[in-house]
Write an enzyme that holds these catalytic residues in place. Structure first.
Site, PDB file in Angstrom:
ATOM      1  N   ALA A 280      12.386  -4.705 -52.205  1.00 52.94           N
ATOM      2  CA  ALA A 280      11.515  -5.014 -51.060  1.00 52.94           C
ATOM      3  C   ALA A 280      10.322  -4.065 -51.033  1.00 52.94           C
ATOM      4  CB  ALA A 280      12.300  -4.942 -49.754  1.00 52.94           C
ATOM      5  N   ASP A 281      10.579  -2.792 -51.273  1.00 48.52           N
ATOM      6  CA  ASP A 281       9.493  -1.812 -51.349  1.00 48.52           C
ATOM      7  C   ASP A 281       8.530  -2.155 -52.487  1.00 48.52           C
ATOM      8  OD1 ASP A 281      10.013  -0.028 -49.283  1.00 48.52           O
ATOM      9  OD2 ASP A 281      11.403   1.166 -50.475  1.00 48.52           O
ATOM     10  N   LEU A 282       9.088  -2.412 -53.664  1.00 51.40           N
ATOM     11  CA  LEU A 282       8.250  -2.634 -54.847  1.00 51.40           C
ATOM     12  C   LEU A 282       7.366  -3.864 -54.667  1.00 51.40           C
ATOM     13  CD1 LEU A 282      10.922  -2.045 -57.667  1.00 51.40           C
ATOM     14  CD2 LEU A 282       9.391  -0.365 -56.641  1.00 51.40           C
TER      15      LEU A 282
END
Lengths: 403, 405
Positions: free
Chosen positions: B168-170
């Site tokens: 999700a961050d990436l």
């Protein structure tokens, strides 16, 4: 006006990695012309499962906002028309296996002689060079070889993959980034460039911190469940009813859960010591969470400003008020009738409105492109279709002979 | 730094993963990324416990190569002035704070465009700058959970799992990069910058693509699938006599490879639909057959048959894989504190435009002099005043914290 308005992309693509990336370009305003084999179209049109008036869910998911041109570029006329299109386009985008674009005369060296500004982006399983370049790949293979699968799942259980086809998707996203950077560069130097993306490279990139952990310590971590290498508490916990997910919230979480007596325990006092006693701490928290339902815990967690959320199923997610408020589920009229719902665009540029058009039916825009854009006569189009027909029959005949 | 974005300057006030991963992509493409960090502590990822290189945490090292570090406290008057001076000569301001933090710091788009009308401001947030959850804290796992992705990851009947990599961050960082690059392109025609935002939640919903489409088209809610696929069988990870392998999309050839060709003409397995209907039976026949040989022996045969397949590598195995090495996906750089650091390479290959050169993630304030003196032309005296003001503010904060505790 959307930022990529005026940019024309010829997409020779199928399945996920290519179509997902070019959908990002379409969402940003590019004119994406999906060049599809006239007989079958993109193979994902043929996927089994739910569909809208015969258009498969799989195809629909990755092709919103594009035009479809049915054209066999392996026929003589088809290739000529394709080259004519290259002259007036900015990007040629493909996700064939390495070497295919050369074989069909659509590689960067050939096309840049036709149009010096053309940008060619290829997304393949392993890249255009290297020992595996000729092997076939797809999402789960890239997840497996990269090591990403080895850290997903539970210790002692079989490897599992991430629910979404992340290797394909990240491949497409990196491709779109390469195209955007090349467009910016072209404004400066006037020339196009070649971009070479692989699913495997994208997955290695996604392992950034897990690999640094290994490089700095020599320890290759295993499956992570829903937890984190260096943070605890962190993860999905079961409650009296349903699961919830929480992130870094020590020591506040202890007060919320009514276990504040453990805050001062020396074994939990620092990040390092909590990791050392991870199992014990996790089991204390897990037991406490079992006392109430997920929805009741979440209310308290939100009030305490702790990062948390329910583990939603897809129907719940599609109805979530934040998802809807962000226009991440959008509805549109379909050319075959009725409405379809679709996943929205995560790149929000508030100065610019959002418009979406449905995934095209096969060849839906052939006439607009061949007649309107290319100025082909009715006679020429008839010849083109005849030539395609002939080639299809020849192929069929040779297949029958081979059997 | 060469590359397609050479000449582009990015002021990066982000921390942890989503922001730093995205700005590292911009740096890999040739942008000059100036990481603005709070004096004394620096970015929070520097303090994540675990392995490190000469005190620089593995977490920080992973997401910050090819950047410069300058220490400035935007909450002090002189610090903010220096930031505004940088904004005048930069192209992008990049953050992943919660909504409204940038406003509070006087670093939001409406303020900055008065200083530089060409500035592009990108915010990667948890939920977006509007909507009912706007002010809630979020991070990778919460976005995976709320979006529904966790509900389809794992084994049926097992607990929800997350993707090993912080997807999700990436993906949030990557969508931010799309927005920034599109805005840069548009600026060459309009001369004006704009605001770009994306959220971890939006990115995860976008990743659901075909599973969400399956639900939206058919009304049926997909659950966890282990390593399998909604519409394809056989597909996934299978256990061999030694080790696991993955394979898929090779029917009916795989039946011949496995020596179970008698099931090819079985009417239960004759079409894609019917194989899906009898998924469990087919999967168990295939699984049983795979148990007869080692993974590496099967893979040799599957490769000859052109069936997509591969070993399920542990990450120490992965980094010695010949294709991964060939693609320069593991790179080694000299670190300013001594020694070499290995890290993952750049997946965007542009052979004519990018020479793959990498510099180590900077130590805290490594480029203070270069940025403040050489780039902004500040005098030693001015920098001294700036540091004094920061010092005073830090002490005041500390004192008020002590009073509260």
């Amino acid at each position: 006006m959307r930022p990529l308005e005026g940019v024309r992309v010829l997409a020779l693509e199928r399945a996920i990695a290519g179509p997902y990336g070019s959908m990002v370009l379409a969402d940003l305003g590019a004119e994406v012309i999906k060049v599809e084999p006239p007989q079958t179209g993109d193979l994902s049109r043929l996927f089994v499962g739910p569909n809208h008036k015969g258009e498969s869910f799989y195809y629909m998911a990755f092709n919103r906002g594009k035009k479809s041109l049915a054209l066999d570029i392996n026929t003589k006329m088809g290739k000529e028309l394709f080259y004519d299109l290259v002259k007036i386009s900015d990007v040629v985008w493909d996700n064939f296996s390495a070497g295919t674009m050369e074989r069909i005369g659509a590689d960067f060296d050939t096309l840049s002689r036709i149009n010096l500004g053309i940008i060619c982006c290829s997304i393949s399983g392993y890249g255009q060079t290297g020992p595996y370049r000729d092997r076939i790949s797809f999402d789960v293979v890239a997840e497996a070889i990269s090591g990403a699968m080895s850290i997903t799942g539970e210790p002692g259980r079989p490897p599992v993959r991430y629910g979404a086809p992340i290797a394909d998707e990240m491949g497409g996203l990196f491709g779109a980034i390469g195209v955007l950077a090349a467009l910016a560069q072209r404004e400066r130097i006037g020339k196009g460039t070649r971009i070479d993306i692989s699913l495997l490279d994208g997955q290695i990139s996604s392992l950034a911190y897990h690999l640094l952990y290994y490089f700095c310590s020599g320890i290759a971590c295993g499956p992570q469940r829903s937890g984190h290498l260096s943070l605890i508490p962190y993860g999905a916990y079961e409650t009296k009813k349903g699961y919830l997910a929480i992130g870094p919230c020590w020591p506040r979480i202890c007060r919320v859960l009514g276990v504040e007596e453990i805050i001062d325990a020396p074994r939990f006092e620092s990040g390092e010591s909590r990791i050392e006693h991870r199992e014990e701490l996790d089991s204390i928290l897990q037991q406490a969470f079992m006392k109430e339902k997920a929805e009741d815990w979440l209310e308290v967690l939100y009030a305490e400003r702790i990062g948390a959320g329910p583990v939603n199923t897809l129907d719940k997610a599609a109805a979530d008020p934040q998802v809807l408020a962000r226009n991440m589920v959008v509805e549109m009229e379909h050319p075959l009738g009725g409405k379809i719902r679709h996943v929205g665009n995560p790149v929000k540029m508030p100065e610019i409105g959002e418009e979406f058009s449905p995934p095209p039916t096969l060849g839906q825009d052939s006439e607009e492109i061949l007649v309107g854009l290319m100025g082909c006569s009715a006679e020429k189009i008839k010849q083109l279709r005849q030539e395609e027909e002939q080639r299809a029959e020849e192929l069929l005949a040779s297949l029958r002979r081979a059997q | 730094m060469k590359g397609p974005l050479s000449g582009i300057r990015v002021l990066d006030v982000s921390r942890a993963i989503a922001g730093p991963y995205g700005s590292m992509i911009l740096a890999d493409l040739g942008a000059e990324v100036i990481k603005i960090e709070p004096p004394r502590w620096g970015e929070r990822a520097r303090h994540i416990p675990g392995p490190n290189h000469k005190g620089e945490s593995y977490y920080f090292l992973a997401f910050n190569r090819n950047k410069k570090s300058v220490t400035l406290n935007l909450a002090t008057e002189l610090g903010r002035e220096a930031f505004y001076d940088l904004v005048r000569i930069s192209d992008v301001v990049w953050d992943n704070f919660r909504p409204r933090v940038m406003e509070r710091l006087g670093a939001d788009y409406d303020t900055l465009k008065e200083i530089n009308p060409g500035i592009i401001c990108c915010s990667v947030t948890g939920f977006g700058s509007s909507g009912p959850y706007r002010d809630r804290p979020s991070f990778d796992l919460v976005a995976q959970a709320i979006s529904g992705v966790m509900s389809i990851t794992g084994e049926p009947g097992g607990p929800p799992l997350r993707s090993g990599p912080p997807v999700a961050d990436l993906v949030g960082g990557m969508f931010g990069v799309h927005g920034v690059l599109a805005a840069l392109y548009q600026r060459t025609f309009t001369g004006k910058g704009q605001r770009v935002e994306t959220s971890l939640l939006d990115g995860q919903v976008s990743n659901l693509t075909y599973q969400m489409s399956y639900y939206l088209c058919g009304g049926e809610v997909p659950g966890p699938m282990g390593s399998g696929h909604l519409s394809l069988v056989p597909y996934g990870a299978y256990k061999a006599k030694e080790g696991y392998l993955v394979m898929g999309v090779g029917w009916p050839r795989v039946a011949r490879v496995l020596g179970i060709e008698e099931i090819i003409d079985d009417h239960r397995f004759e079409s894609g639909e019917s194989r899906l209907e009898h998924k469990e039976e087919l999967d168990s026949l295939v699984q049983q057959a795979f148990l007869k040989e080692k993974a590496e022996d099967w893979l040799a045969v599957l490769e000859v048959e052109d069936i997509p397949c591969g070993p399920v590598n542990a990450i120490d195995k992965a980094i010695s894989d010949p294709q991964i090495i060939h693609n320069n996906m593991i790179v080694s750089v000299k670190h300013p504190l001594g020694g070499e650091v290995r890290m993952v390479g750049n997946p965007i290959k542009m052979p004519q435009s990018i020479e793959e050169e990498f510099t180590a993630p900077p130590t805290l304030g490594q480029h203070d002099h270069e940025i403040l003196v050489e780039l902004l032309g500040y005098s030693e005296e001015r920098i001294e005043r700036l540091r004094e003001e920061e010092e005073r503010r830090a002490e005041k904060l500390l004192a008020s914290l002590q009073k509260r505790a």
